[in-house]
Motif scaffolding. Structure first.
Motif, short mmCIF file in Angstrom:
data_model
loop_
_atom_site.label_atom_id
_atom_site.label_comp_id
_atom_site.label_asym_id
_atom_site.label_seq_id
_atom_site.Cartn_x
_atom_site.Cartn_y
_atom_site.Cartn_z
N LEU A 1 0.83 -1.20 0.00
CA LEU A 1 0.00 0.00 0.00
C LEU A 1 0.86 1.25 0.00
CD1 LEU A 1 -2.96 -0.73 2.45
CD2 LEU A 1 -3.16 0.23 0.14
N THR A 2 1.92 1.23 0.80
CA THR A 2 2.81 2.39 0.84
C THR A 2 3.46 2.62 -0.51
OG1 THR A 2 3.27 2.03 3.18
CG2 THR A 2 4.83 3.40 1.96
N ALA B 1 9.85 19.80 -3.45
CA ALA B 1 9.84 19.81 -1.98
C ALA B 1 8.56 19.17 -1.44
CB ALA B 1 9.97 21.24 -1.47
N ALA B 2 7.44 19.42 -2.09
CA ALA B 2 6.17 18.85 -1.64
C ALA B 2 6.19 17.33 -1.79
CB ALA B 2 5.02 19.45 -2.44
N ALA B 3 6.67 16.85 -2.92
CA ALA B 3 6.73 15.40 -3.14
C ALA B 3 7.69 14.75 -2.14
CB ALA B 3 7.17 15.10 -4.57
N ASP B 4 8.81 15.40 -1.86
CA ASP B 4 9.76 14.87 -0.87
C ASP B 4 9.11 14.79 0.51
OD1 ASP B 4 11.72 14.57 -2.77
OD2 ASP B 4 12.82 16.39 -2.20
N ALA B 5 8.36 15.84 0.88
CA ALA B 5 7.69 15.85 2.18
C ALA B 5 6.64 14.75 2.27
CB ALA B 5 7.05 17.22 2.43
N LEU B 6 5.93 14.53 1.17
CA LEU B 6 4.91 13.49 1.16
C LEU B 6 5.54 12.10 1.26
CD1 LEU B 6 1.91 12.73 0.88
CD2 LEU B 6 2.25 12.69 -1.61
N VAL B 7 6.61 11.89 0.52
CA VAL B 7 7.31 10.59 0.55
C VAL B 7 7.79 10.28 1.97
CG1 VAL B 7 9.41 9.40 -0.17
CG2 VAL B 7 7.97 10.53 -1.87
N LEU C 1 2.94 6.01 -2.53
CA LEU C 1 4.09 6.83 -2.89
C LEU C 1 4.09 7.15 -4.38
CD1 LEU C 1 6.93 5.13 -0.79
CD2 LEU C 1 5.98 7.40 -0.43
N THR C 2 3.76 6.15 -5.18
CA THR C 2 3.76 6.32 -6.63
C THR C 2 2.63 7.23 -7.09
OG1 THR C 2 4.74 4.13 -6.91
CG2 THR C 2 3.68 5.11 -8.83
N VAL C 3 1.40 6.90 -6.64
CA VAL C 3 0.22 7.60 -7.13
C VAL C 3 0.10 8.99 -6.53
CG1 VAL C 3 -2.30 7.54 -7.23
CG2 VAL C 3 -0.99 5.43 -7.59
N GLU C 4 0.23 9.11 -5.22
CA GLU C 4 -0.01 10.39 -4.58
C GLU C 4 1.07 11.43 -4.86
OE1 GLU C 4 -1.33 10.11 -0.48
OE2 GLU C 4 -2.25 8.16 -0.92
N SER C 5 2.30 10.97 -5.04
CA SER C 5 3.35 11.92 -5.42
C SER C 5 3.04 12.56 -6.77
CB SER C 5 4.72 11.22 -5.46
OG SER C 5 5.11 10.81 -4.18
N VAL D 1 -10.68 10.06 -11.51
CA VAL D 1 -10.27 8.65 -11.44
C VAL D 1 -9.14 8.49 -10.41
CG1 VAL D 1 -9.28 6.71 -12.70
CG2 VAL D 1 -10.99 8.17 -13.80
N LEU D 2 -8.18 9.38 -10.46
CA LEU D 2 -7.10 9.34 -9.49
C LEU D 2 -7.60 9.60 -8.07
CD1 LEU D 2 -4.22 11.17 -11.42
CD2 LEU D 2 -4.30 8.75 -10.77
N LEU D 3 -8.55 10.51 -7.93
CA LEU D 3 -9.09 10.80 -6.60
C LEU D 3 -9.87 9.61 -6.05
CD1 LEU D 3 -10.12 14.50 -7.18
CD2 LEU D 3 -8.38 13.69 -5.57
N ASP D 4 -10.57 8.88 -6.90
CA ASP D 4 -11.25 7.66 -6.46
C ASP D 4 -10.22 6.62 -6.00
OD1 ASP D 4 -13.74 8.69 -6.98
OD2 ASP D 4 -13.97 7.67 -8.91
N THR D 5 -9.11 6.55 -6.72
CA THR D 5 -8.04 5.63 -6.33
C THR D 5 -7.47 6.01 -4.98
OG1 THR D 5 -7.46 5.23 -8.65
CG2 THR D 5 -5.78 4.69 -7.00
N PHE D 6 -7.26 7.31 -4.77
CA PHE D 6 -6.79 7.80 -3.48
C PHE D 6 -7.75 7.39 -2.37
CE2 PHE D 6 -7.65 11.00 -0.23
CZ PHE D 6 -6.45 10.99 0.47
#
Length: 225
Positions: free
Chosen positions: A89-90, A206-212, A94-98, A160-165
């Protein structure tokens, strides 16, 4: 006495299944069961005063939500810390939400910025724990937490991506609650602050790094010691 109804598919059976599902979901999320504990349909049917079919229907739904595991020839159980699903899941998140966050920063408008600020404010003002709800994150905080993360990603504009989230978020809810006790020194408040700051500064890297980092710390808390 076990409650029964006239036949499959009738409103009475569906209502009972909803009630059993809600009670079991609350019990699992609030720590009434430990990781790996069995969820025995026959015992639960007796405890809940309903038929075995009603309990099985509720358990199957919990499996779909990531709150229970279906074990071949052994029934059902609460997922264990060692369950590979948490790492998978992680990896998926990491892939989708970034990617979604980068899209949101590129596409999001002033209204998106306002929603992110409001969601973050609500999160910071909501107590993470409520004594009457047990040791894990409170329901109110969990909902504010979900609202903040979703607000961040809504700027991507892709339903579609938001439904996946939404599906991945539900499936990982139990891991989030467990991680609060496996990593007590962690500061979720600081992590969320960095996320908001980087996103509204329109800094995708920076945002993607913080999310990861944020997502990886939850997974690390559930990794075998």
């Amino acid at each position: 006495m076990t409650q029964t109804v006239g036949g499959p598919g009738l409103p009475g059976k569906q209502m009972l299944s909803e009630q059993v599902h809600a009670r079991l979901r609350e019990a699992i999320l609030h720590g009434a069961y430990s990781p790996g504990d069995p969820l025995k349909p026959q015992e639960l049917a007796k405890e809940q005063g309903v038929s075995l079919a009603v309990v099985r229907e509720a358990l199957v739904r919990l499996v779909g939500e990531g709150l229970a595991s279906r074990l071949p020839n052994r029934g059902f159980a609460v997922p264990a810390f060692s369950d590979r699903r948490w790492q998978e899941l992680t990896e998926a998140r990491l892939t989708v939400e970034s990617a979604m966050l980068r899209m949101a920063i590129e596409r999001g408008d002033v209204e998106w910025e306002s929603r992110v600020r409001a969601a973050h404010h609500r999160l910071t003002r909501t107590p993470a724990f409520a004594p009457e709800e047990g040791e894990y994150y409170s329901d109110a905080w969990s909902e504010a937490h979900r609202g903040f993360h979703r607000a961040l990603l809504e700027g991507c504009g892709n339903s579609v991506l938001l439904d996946t989230f939404d599906r991945m978020w539900t499936a990982s809810e139990l891991a989030r609650r467990w991680s609060s006790h496996r990593a007590p020194s962690r500061s979720a408040t600081e992590e969320h602050g960095r996320l908001e700051e980087a996103a509204l500064a329109r800094d995708p890297a920076a945002a993607a790094d913080a999310l990861v980092r944020h997502l990886s710390l939850t997974a690390a808390a559930l990794s075998p010691s």
